[in-house]
Design a protein around this motif. Structure first.
Motif, short mmCIF file in Angstrom:
data_model
loop_
_atom_site.label_atom_id
_atom_site.label_comp_id
_atom_site.label_asym_id
_atom_site.label_seq_id
_atom_site.Cartn_x
_atom_site.Cartn_y
_atom_site.Cartn_z
N LEU A 86 13.83 -4.40 4.96
CA LEU A 86 13.34 -5.05 3.74
C LEU A 86 11.91 -4.63 3.43
CD1 LEU A 86 14.75 -8.69 3.94
CD2 LEU A 86 15.69 -6.69 2.77
N ALA A 87 11.05 -4.62 4.44
CA ALA A 87 9.65 -4.23 4.22
C ALA A 87 9.56 -2.77 3.82
CB ALA A 87 8.83 -4.50 5.47
N PHE A 88 10.31 -1.91 4.50
CA PHE A 88 10.27 -0.48 4.21
C PHE A 88 10.80 -0.18 2.82
CE2 PHE A 88 12.21 3.88 5.23
CZ PHE A 88 11.02 4.54 4.97
N GLY A 89 12.02 -0.66 2.52
CA GLY A 89 12.61 -0.39 1.22
C GLY A 89 11.84 -1.03 0.08
N GLY A 90 11.36 -2.26 0.29
CA GLY A 90 10.68 -2.97 -0.79
C GLY A 90 9.34 -2.38 -1.17
N LEU A 91 8.65 -1.75 -0.23
CA LEU A 91 7.29 -1.27 -0.50
C LEU A 91 7.20 0.24 -0.75
CD1 LEU A 91 5.36 -3.40 2.16
CD2 LEU A 91 5.36 -3.71 -0.32
N LEU A 92 8.33 0.95 -0.72
CA LEU A 92 8.26 2.41 -0.87
C LEU A 92 7.71 2.85 -2.23
CD1 LEU A 92 11.47 3.72 0.92
CD2 LEU A 92 9.15 4.56 1.27
N LEU A 93 8.16 2.21 -3.31
CA LEU A 93 7.65 2.60 -4.64
C LEU A 93 6.14 2.36 -4.73
CD1 LEU A 93 10.44 1.27 -7.03
CD2 LEU A 93 10.05 3.62 -6.28
N LEU A 94 5.71 1.21 -4.23
CA LEU A 94 4.29 0.89 -4.23
C LEU A 94 3.53 1.87 -3.35
CD1 LEU A 94 1.91 -0.93 -4.95
CD2 LEU A 94 2.60 -2.44 -3.06
N GLY A 125 3.90 -4.62 -11.91
CA GLY A 125 4.92 -3.66 -11.49
C GLY A 125 5.05 -3.59 -9.98
N ALA A 126 3.91 -3.67 -9.29
CA ALA A 126 3.93 -3.62 -7.82
C ALA A 126 4.71 -4.81 -7.26
CB ALA A 126 2.51 -3.62 -7.27
N ILE A 127 4.44 -6.01 -7.78
CA ILE A 127 5.11 -7.21 -7.25
C ILE A 127 6.60 -7.20 -7.57
CG2 ILE A 127 5.25 -9.72 -7.47
CD1 ILE A 127 2.21 -9.71 -7.94
N ALA A 174 12.67 -6.99 -15.12
CA ALA A 174 11.27 -7.30 -15.41
C ALA A 174 10.37 -6.12 -15.06
CB ALA A 174 10.84 -8.55 -14.62
N PHE A 175 10.65 -5.46 -13.94
CA PHE A 175 9.89 -4.28 -13.54
C PHE A 175 9.98 -3.19 -14.60
CE2 PHE A 175 10.28 -0.09 -11.30
CZ PHE A 175 8.92 0.06 -11.00
N GLN A 231 -0.67 2.79 -16.33
CA GLN A 231 -0.49 3.57 -15.11
C GLN A 231 0.67 2.97 -14.31
OE1 GLN A 231 -4.21 3.99 -13.06
NE2 GLN A 231 -5.31 4.57 -14.89
N PRO A 232 1.91 3.29 -14.71
CA PRO A 232 3.08 2.65 -14.10
C PRO A 232 3.28 3.06 -12.64
CG PRO A 232 3.77 4.43 -15.54
CD PRO A 232 2.30 4.26 -15.75
N ILE A 233 3.98 2.21 -11.90
CA ILE A 233 4.34 2.53 -10.52
C ILE A 233 5.25 3.75 -10.48
CG2 ILE A 233 5.51 1.68 -8.44
CD1 ILE A 233 2.90 0.28 -8.93
N VAL A 234 6.22 3.81 -11.39
CA VAL A 234 7.12 4.95 -11.51
C VAL A 234 7.05 5.46 -12.95
CG1 VAL A 234 9.51 5.76 -11.38
CG2 VAL A 234 8.68 4.08 -9.73
N ALA A 235 6.63 6.70 -13.11
CA ALA A 235 6.55 7.28 -14.45
C ALA A 235 7.95 7.61 -14.95
CB ALA A 235 5.69 8.55 -14.42
N TYR A 236 8.27 7.18 -16.17
CA TYR A 236 9.61 7.39 -16.69
C TYR A 236 9.95 8.87 -16.81
CZ TYR A 236 10.66 2.53 -17.80
OH TYR A 236 10.94 1.20 -17.70
N ARG A 237 8.93 9.70 -17.02
CA ARG A 237 9.22 11.12 -17.20
C ARG A 237 9.71 11.78 -15.92
NH1 ARG A 237 7.83 13.71 -21.78
NH2 ARG A 237 7.63 15.68 -20.67
N LEU A 238 9.57 11.09 -14.78
CA LEU A 238 10.16 11.63 -13.56
C LEU A 238 11.68 11.74 -13.69
CD1 LEU A 238 8.22 9.74 -10.72
CD2 LEU A 238 8.04 12.16 -11.32
N LEU A 239 12.27 10.85 -14.48
CA LEU A 239 13.72 10.85 -14.65
C LEU A 239 14.14 11.44 -15.99
CD1 LEU A 239 14.42 7.26 -13.29
CD2 LEU A 239 14.66 9.42 -12.07
N GLY A 240 13.18 11.94 -16.77
CA GLY A 240 13.49 12.45 -18.09
C GLY A 240 14.09 13.84 -18.10
#
Length: 502
Positions: free
Chosen positions: A83-91, A226-228, A267-268, A277-286
């Motif tokens: 849970l800690a590993f998966g939950g905090l990877l994006l952050l 976004g982080a939370i 919500a994220f 300055q988003p946690i994940v830039a949408y253009r990464l998936l564009g």
């Protein structure tokens, strides 16, 4: 950096941090040695994180006995980490972009290593579970930084392909190495499965400032919302899959976890759309090829997570292997994966990423289909060794080109976010795969109990049920790998074709 600046940066070419080596032969030799040490530090960190995911599984029965853990307490030794590993990877990935990847690499590694010491010294369940959660948090910041440092240290092209080949090779070996080391170390004391991290973590953290060049830090107003929501949303999703594996998909807490995950992740997404300055830039998936590569990482993470778990169960419960012998049973797969990952960069130059990914995913799908044929009469040489060898080839050929596709063309300020998303999808995929396979396996066991085979002794009936359940579960990774083949054939394109779309 504003959202407009970020979009412009993502659209532009990558500029690696490491400059071209000097023309002086002695300086070139020093430069190559420095890069070799830098790569060794990066892959050591990744190897520690991957090994930790499997080494504790092998030692868990001894931990449970020594600390008198309940069934739920034993489960939380792994759940707390996941849970800690998966939950905090994006952050963790975004924090490296904002505050410096070497700083996050060293900091995360120090936290992971100190938590390993605390876990090894744990005298009760509460201390061990807390230490495992802190381990997961440290890994969530160190792991994305390691892949991002690789991307900014080695220029896009053959040099990065070779480095990614080594990185993917060690990541794959870590799955098998964890099983083998767990069996060896647990025979002395389960505490050594945690203490083994101390010398490697300390050495890597001490050498990193000398050999890893830090990346520029970018001015950041951190996206707290976004982080939370990303951390809690991914953690809720992971917990939902974990709970489903143990208590079923209709369990109240399972449904509540998935409901909370849906609300938090929506919500994220809404917060990210308006964040400067988003946690994940949408253009990464564009870009379609990068999005397909991310999707394949999710699918293959789900497929391989379940396969590794249930093949370990098969060789121990059905074939009767000891824990150590079960770990050694995966050595041929690891050896072939090592060879294929070493040759993957050269093959990618000749064949292109699309063809190499297609070949690798076909191998993985074929291996999973082969495992559907398992039964209680199966033997290791005839029924297990062949699929494991195919898995070794498939892993060795697939993951390096997918990593390369995801990181290609990104500027340094986006590699951390890209790496965090990649590893988050792999972690969530693995948890999802285990949950789905466990559901199929459990359903098959209940069906076998309701319809026993006439004439079998209770022990033989149990072996038959285990084998039939695992064979039924293998339809899931076969379907996931088949979907990955379709994406590789239909969607993924080589850079020369996809470049105009970026």
């Amino acid at each position: 950096m504003t959202s407009q600046d970020q979009q412009a940066a993502l659209a532009g070419p990558a500029q690696p941090v490491i400059v071209e080596p000097a023309t002086d032969p002695a300086a070139e030799a020093r430069h190559r040695r420095r890069l070799a040490v830098a790569l060794a530090l990066i892959v050591t960190c990744q190897l520690m994180v991957v090994v930790d995911g499997t080494i504790v599984n092998v030692a868990l029965p001894k931990i449970t006995e020594d600390l008198s853990l309940s069934t739920s307490g034993a489960a939380w030794v792994q759940v707390g980490y996941s849970l800690a590993f998966g939950g905090l990877l994006l952050l963790g990935g975004r924090a490296g972009d904002a505050f410096g990847r070497r700083r996050l690499f060293v900091g995360g590694l120090v936290v992971f290593t100190l938590a390993s010491l605390a876990a090894g010294l744990a005298g009760n369940a509460e201390m061990l579970i807390a230490a495992r959660a802190v381990q997961g948090a440290g890994a969530a910041f160190a792991a994305p930084a390691s892949l991002a440092l690789l991307a900014t240290t080695f220029a896009d092209g053959p040099a990065r392909h070779r480095a990614l080949g080594v990185f993917s090779m060690m990541a794959g070996l870590g799955l098998t190495l964890g099983l083998i080391l767990g069996g060896l170390l647990a025979t002395a004391s389960w505490r050594w499965v945690f203490f083994i991290n101390l010398p490697f973590g300390a050495a890597t953290a001490l050498l990193a400032p000398r050999f890893l060049k830090d990346t520029p830090r970018h001015s950041a107003r951190f996206d707290v919302g976004g982080a939370i929501t990303s951390a809690l949303g991914v953690a809720s999703l992971a917990y939902g899959f974990i709970r489903a594996a143990s208590d079923g998909w209709s369990d109240g807490l399972t449904l509540s976890a998935f409901g909370a995950a849906a609300v938090l992740l929506v919500a994220f997404a809404l917060i990210e759309r308006g964040a400067e300055q988003p946690i994940v830039a949408y253009r990464l998936l564009g870009q379609r090829t990068r999005a397909a590569a991310y999707t394949n990482m999710l699918l293959l993470g789900a497929a391989m997570g379940g396969v590794m778990l249930y093949m370990s169960v098969f060789v121990q419960q059905v074939l009767g292997f000891s824990v150590l012998r079960a770990g050694l049973a995966f050595l041929p797969m690891a050896a072939l994966q090592f060879v294929c990952a070493r040759t993957a960069p050269t093959m990618m130059t000749k064949l292109g990423g699309k063809r190499l990914t297609t070949i690798g995913t076909v191998m993985l799908a074929g291996a999973a289909v082969w495992l559907v044929l398992l039964d209680d009469r199966s033997s290791y040489p005839a029924s297990v060794l062949g699929p494991l060898l195919l898995f070794g080839v498939g892993i060795g050929l697939t993951f390096m080109p997918l990593n390369s596709v995801i990181l290609a063309g990104l500027p340094p300020q986006a590699t951390g976010s890209a790496s965090g998303l990649l590893q988050c999808l792999q972690q969530v995929g693995s948890t999802m795969g285990v949950a789905v396979l466990t559901t199929v396996y459990g359903t098959s066991l209940r069906d076998s109990a309701a319809h026993p085979v006439p004439g079998l002794s209770p022990a033989a009936q149990l072996r038959h049920a285990w084998a039939e359940g695992i064979a039924s579960a293998m339809y899931v990774p076969a379907a996931l790998a088949a979907a990955a083949v379709v994406l590789a054939v239909v969607v993924i394109r080589d850079p020369a074709r996809s470049a105009p779309q970026q």
